[in-house]
Design a protein around this motif. Structure first.
Motif, PDB file in Angstrom:
ATOM      1  N   MET A 109       0.793  -1.246  -0.038  1.00  0.00           N
ATOM      2  CA  MET A 109       0.076   0.041  -0.077  1.00  0.00           C
ATOM      3  C   MET A 109       0.873   1.224  -0.011  1.00  0.00           C
ATOM      4  O   MET A 109       1.754   1.509   0.734  1.00  0.00           O
ATOM      5  CB  MET A 109      -0.794  -0.162   1.385  1.00  0.00           C
ATOM      6  N   PRO A 110       0.673   2.153  -1.041  1.00  0.00           N
ATOM      7  CA  PRO A 110       1.459   3.290  -0.981  1.00  0.00           C
ATOM      8  C   PRO A 110       1.337   4.301   0.276  1.00  0.00           C
ATOM      9  O   PRO A 110       0.365   4.082   0.822  1.00  0.00           O
ATOM     10  CB  PRO A 110       1.100   4.161  -2.325  1.00  0.00           C
ATOM     11  N   LYS A 111       2.454   4.964   0.443  1.00  0.00           N
ATOM     12  CA  LYS A 111       2.344   5.685   1.856  1.00  0.00           C
ATOM     13  C   LYS A 111       1.207   6.566   1.920  1.00  0.00           C
ATOM     14  O   LYS A 111       0.672   6.700   2.982  1.00  0.00           O
ATOM     15  CB  LYS A 111       3.678   6.579   1.761  1.00  0.00           C
ATOM     16  N   LYS A 112       0.761   7.267   0.989  1.00  0.00           N
ATOM     17  CA  LYS A 112      -0.044   8.346   1.036  1.00  0.00           C
ATOM     18  C   LYS A 112      -1.602   7.597   1.316  1.00  0.00           C
ATOM     19  O   LYS A 112      -2.414   8.050   1.762  1.00  0.00           O
ATOM     20  CB  LYS A 112      -0.468   9.136  -0.310  1.00  0.00           C
ATOM     21  N   MET A 113      -1.939   6.392   0.473  1.00  0.00           N
ATOM     22  CA  MET A 113      -2.983   5.614   0.794  1.00  0.00           C
ATOM     23  C   MET A 113      -3.040   5.139   2.442  1.00  0.00           C
ATOM     24  O   MET A 113      -4.065   5.124   2.830  1.00  0.00           O
ATOM     25  CB  MET A 113      -3.109   4.473  -0.057  1.00  0.00           C
ATOM     26  N   PHE A 114      -1.831   4.652   2.848  1.00  0.00           N
ATOM     27  CA  PHE A 114      -1.743   4.241   4.197  1.00  0.00           C
ATOM     28  C   PHE A 114      -2.208   5.336   5.087  1.00  0.00           C
ATOM     29  O   PHE A 114      -2.879   5.165   5.854  1.00  0.00           O
ATOM     30  CB  PHE A 114      -0.423   3.501   4.495  1.00  0.00           C
ATOM     31  N   LYS A 115      -1.675   6.364   4.931  1.00  0.00           N
ATOM     32  CA  LYS A 115      -1.988   7.652   5.827  1.00  0.00           C
ATOM     33  C   LYS A 115      -3.448   7.895   5.749  1.00  0.00           C
ATOM     34  O   LYS A 115      -3.888   8.340   6.841  1.00  0.00           O
ATOM     35  CB  LYS A 115      -1.072   8.938   5.248  1.00  0.00           C
ATOM     36  N   LYS A 116      -3.854   7.899   4.716  1.00  0.00           N
ATOM     37  CA  LYS A 116      -5.440   8.260   4.510  1.00  0.00           C
ATOM     38  C   LYS A 116      -6.210   7.322   5.174  1.00  0.00           C
ATOM     39  O   LYS A 116      -7.152   7.760   5.966  1.00  0.00           O
ATOM     40  CB  LYS A 116      -5.722   8.530   2.992  1.00  0.00           C
ATOM     41  N   TRP A 117      -5.889   5.997   5.066  1.00  0.00           N
ATOM     42  CA  TRP A 117      -6.742   4.880   5.943  1.00  0.00           C
ATOM     43  C   TRP A 117      -6.647   5.129   7.512  1.00  0.00           C
ATOM     44  O   TRP A 117      -7.623   5.105   7.925  1.00  0.00           O
ATOM     45  CB  TRP A 117      -5.789   3.692   5.266  1.00  0.00           C
ATOM     46  N   VAL A 118      -5.330   5.547   7.743  1.00  0.00           N
ATOM     47  CA  VAL A 118      -5.190   5.519   9.314  1.00  0.00           C
ATOM     48  C   VAL A 118      -5.840   6.860   9.524  1.00  0.00           C
ATOM     49  O   VAL A 118      -6.386   6.769  10.689  1.00  0.00           O
ATOM     50  CB  VAL A 118      -3.644   5.814   9.588  1.00  0.00           C
ATOM     51  N   VAL A 119      -5.834   8.033   8.885  1.00  0.00           N
ATOM     52  CA  VAL A 119      -6.366   9.064   9.364  1.00  0.00           C
ATOM     53  C   VAL A 119      -8.031   8.896   9.263  1.00  0.00           C
ATOM     54  O   VAL A 119      -8.945   9.429  10.067  1.00  0.00           O
ATOM     55  CB  VAL A 119      -6.236  10.482   8.427  1.00  0.00           C
ATOM     56  N   ASP A 120      -8.568   8.347   8.171  1.00  0.00           N
ATOM     57  CA  ASP A 120      -9.915   8.066   8.139  1.00  0.00           C
ATOM     58  C   ASP A 120     -10.596   7.216   9.339  1.00  0.00           C
ATOM     59  O   ASP A 120     -11.786   6.883   9.642  1.00  0.00           O
ATOM     60  CB  ASP A 120     -10.222   7.323   6.640  1.00  0.00           C
ATOM     61  N   ASN A 121      -9.647   6.378   9.711  1.00  0.00           N
ATOM     62  CA  ASN A 121      -9.972   5.390  10.835  1.00  0.00           C
ATOM     63  C   ASN A 121      -9.856   6.097  12.215  1.00  0.00           C
ATOM     64  O   ASN A 121     -10.207   5.488  13.389  1.00  0.00           O
ATOM     65  CB  ASN A 121      -9.237   4.121  10.853  1.00  0.00           C
ATOM     66  N   GLY A 122      -9.680   7.361  12.094  1.00  0.00           N
ATOM     67  CA  GLY A 122      -9.416   8.299  13.587  1.00  0.00           C
ATOM     68  C   GLY A 122      -8.200   7.807  14.556  1.00  0.00           C
ATOM     69  O   GLY A 122      -8.122   8.145  15.666  1.00  0.00           O
ATOM     70  N   TRP A 123      -7.191   7.291  13.642  1.00  0.00           N
ATOM     71  CA  TRP A 123      -6.111   6.735  14.570  1.00  0.00           C
ATOM     72  C   TRP A 123      -4.947   7.918  14.494  1.00  0.00           C
ATOM     73  O   TRP A 123      -3.983   7.714  15.066  1.00  0.00           O
ATOM     74  CB  TRP A 123      -5.459   5.346  14.025  1.00  0.00           C
ATOM     75  N   TRP A 124      -5.166   8.498  13.458  1.00  0.00           N
ATOM     76  CA  TRP A 124      -3.993   9.784  13.357  1.00  0.00           C
ATOM     77  C   TRP A 124      -4.641  11.083  12.821  1.00  0.00           C
ATOM     78  O   TRP A 124      -5.724  10.902  12.212  1.00  0.00           O
ATOM     79  CB  TRP A 124      -3.124   9.046  12.287  1.00  0.00           C
ATOM     80  N   SER A 125      -4.109  12.139  13.174  1.00  0.00           N
ATOM     81  CA  SER A 125      -4.611  13.376  12.476  1.00  0.00           C
ATOM     82  C   SER A 125      -3.343  14.356  12.113  1.00  0.00           C
ATOM     83  O   SER A 125      -2.136  13.956  12.469  1.00  0.00           O
ATOM     84  CB  SER A 125      -5.488  14.224  13.326  1.00  0.00           C
ATOM     85  N   GLU A 126      -3.649  15.358  11.232  1.00  0.00           N
ATOM     86  CA  GLU A 126      -2.677  16.481  11.115  1.00  0.00           C
ATOM     87  C   GLU A 126      -2.185  16.994  12.172  1.00  0.00           C
ATOM     88  O   GLU A 126      -0.997  17.112  12.248  1.00  0.00           O
ATOM     89  CB  GLU A 126      -3.305  17.463  10.100  1.00  0.00           C
ATOM     90  N   GLU A 127      -2.872  17.138  13.269  1.00  0.00           N
ATOM     91  CA  GLU A 127      -2.409  17.644  14.669  1.00  0.00           C
ATOM     92  C   GLU A 127      -1.513  16.795  15.307  1.00  0.00           C
ATOM     93  O   GLU A 127      -0.491  17.366  15.753  1.00  0.00           O
ATOM     94  CB  GLU A 127      -3.660  18.165  15.313  1.00  0.00           C
ATOM     95  N   ASP A 128      -1.743  15.610  15.289  1.00  0.00           N
ATOM     96  CA  ASP A 128      -0.738  14.376  15.709  1.00  0.00           C
ATOM     97  C   ASP A 128       0.499  14.522  14.964  1.00  0.00           C
ATOM     98  O   ASP A 128       1.678  14.564  15.599  1.00  0.00           O
ATOM     99  CB  ASP A 128      -1.450  13.111  15.515  1.00  0.00           C
ATOM    100  N   GLU A 129       0.304  14.666  13.619  1.00  0.00           N
ATOM    101  CA  GLU A 129       1.689  14.611  12.696  1.00  0.00           C
ATOM    102  C   GLU A 129       2.431  15.873  13.176  1.00  0.00           C
ATOM    103  O   GLU A 129       3.664  15.945  13.227  1.00  0.00           O
ATOM    104  CB  GLU A 129       1.143  14.814  11.322  1.00  0.00           C
TER     105      GLU A 129
END
Length: 86
Positions: A1-21
């Motif tokens: 899974m490409p990096k951008k897709m993985f990040k989107k998936w993690v963000v969409d699941n509420g496990w990560w956010s731009e604020e966390d980043e």
């Protein structure tokens, strides 16, 4: 899974956010700068230490690298920090 897709998936699941980043990047930058400042205060080891702790007997290749590095430092001492010695 490409990096951008993985990040989107993690963000969409509420496990990560731009604020966390942003917080992680800021914290990491601060820790890195502190580590660099601490390391810069340590006594500089002689240049030969780069080559002496690898093998019991230096290989021809390492001897050539050491001679080349010494020559470079002697030729351009302004490119190396104060306290950096051969």
């Amino acid at each position: 899974m490409p990096k951008k897709m993985f990040k989107k998936w993690v963000v969409d699941n509420g496990w990560w956010s731009e604020e966390d980043e942003s917080k992680l990047r800021s914290s990491t930058r601060k820790q890195l700068l502190q580590a660099i400042q601490a390391a810069e205060k340590w006594e500089k080891q002689p240049l030969t230490e780069l080559f002496n702790d690898v093998y019991d007997v230096k290989t021809k290749n390492l001897e050539e690298q050491e001679v080349g590095l010494k020559a470079l430092v002697e030729k351009q001492p302004q490119d190396y920090p104060t306290g950096f010695h051969i």
